[in-house]
Design an enzyme around this catalytic site. Sequence first.
Site, PDB file in Angstrom:
ATOM      1  N   ASP A  16     -20.739  26.323 -13.160  1.00 48.41           N
ATOM      2  CA  ASP A  16     -21.189  25.217 -12.157  1.00 48.41           C
ATOM      3  C   ASP A  16     -20.400  25.748 -10.788  1.00 48.41           C
ATOM      4  OD1 ASP A  16     -21.253  22.691 -11.265  1.00 48.41           O
ATOM      5  OD2 ASP A  16     -18.895  21.394 -12.108  1.00 48.41           O
ATOM      6  N   GLU A 112     -25.777  23.002 -12.862  1.00 48.93           N
ATOM      7  CA  GLU A 112     -24.463  23.414 -14.370  1.00 48.93           C
ATOM      8  C   GLU A 112     -25.038  23.725 -15.771  1.00 48.93           C
ATOM      9  OE1 GLU A 112     -21.931  20.365 -15.775  1.00 48.93           O
ATOM     10  OE2 GLU A 112     -22.355  19.626 -13.218  1.00 48.93           O
TER      11      GLU A 112
HETATM   12 MG   LIG Z   1     -21.301  20.963  -9.641  1.00 50.11          MG
END
Ligand SMILES: [Mg+2]
Length: 386
Positions: A16, A112
């Site tokens: 992420d 992500e």
């Molecule tokens: Mg993020």
Amino acid sequence: METQSPNNIRKIIHVDMDCFYAAVEIRDNPTLKGKPVAIGGPPDSRSVLCTANYEARKYGVRAAISSAMAVKLCPELILIRPNFYKYKEVSEQIHKVFRQFTDLIEPLSLDEAYLDVTQNRDFDGLATPIAKEIKRLITKETGLTASAGVAPNKFLAKVASDWNKPNGIFVVPPEKIEEFVLQLPLQKIPGVGKVTLEKLHQHHLKTCADVLNIGHQYMSDHFGKMGRHIHIRSQGIDDRPVTIEYPRKSLSIENTFSRDISDDKELLDEVDELIEDWFSRLIRYKERKNPSSHPYKFFIKIKTFDFQTHTVEQILPEDIIHEIWNKENLSNLAKEFFHQLFRQSRERNNAPLRLIGLGCRFNVKETRKEKNRQLNFLEKFEESKV
Ligand SMILES: [Mg+2]
């Protein structure tokens, strides 16, 4: 919990990017460094923020609050219009890094993704050094930082990537699952929103340990399907595979007859066969590709000898959605729709048919949610420019 031999243990990495949109803008304009920055439309618009950097978050500025509220909280906030084309480009660079380690990549949004590196033999097949290398290469290629979570399943990997943000890594090895999950606050479980959380708190349930103590039956009785879901996650269990493609939007088949058919009995036999064929494909898709996808719309189609197409499409009632994998329900529904179309076609011109087809549309939740978020944002953003 189900015991697995070490050979069956999966290695999932959740990557992420940190404050993605804001980070890209700051990279491209270093004078913004150290200042509170958010991505969103002007404060006099109805637009909401996509992202805020950590300097802005100190003021309570965060994604999803209105731009107006954001500048109230932080008057010196620098608001930047989003440039999704640029973010998409960076996203492609990140995916290029991912592909050096695995083809099993499931994107959740531009910044992500889940990676299944179970089969990867780099670094003696250890997932943690792979995750570190991915982080290093992302920074090298894009100048941006990412956080990573390493765990035997998607749920734990996602929670872990958030654990040491920004530019962090956190590993939940199989032998540490229990310890990790027991202390986890319930809002960490995806799907547990504000309303559910409040209700859980009313029942004095705050952590996964609380849920396990109170037991499966209690959770099921008081929270239904969601309760069962929470109870499973509270044990650290998540069997969802990493799926390569975006979920399918629909699954349909059609059959063009070798000759036009007008006989009722013959048509119904063809319908039976079509339903049979379609149903087995549906099951196969669900089992192999996307166990979490549910059809929410059902449609059938006929084409008459003179190439006129007629379709019926209907949103499935809630109870049917959950029962739809029951073949009998499904074929009854399909037959009902076909009868309807056959009748209409007969009333019009008694036309023989040359083709029948049927299919369903899936609720592609995550993708759609993400898309809507971006579209909503763009819409509001466009409005605000007027
Ligand atoms: Mg993020």
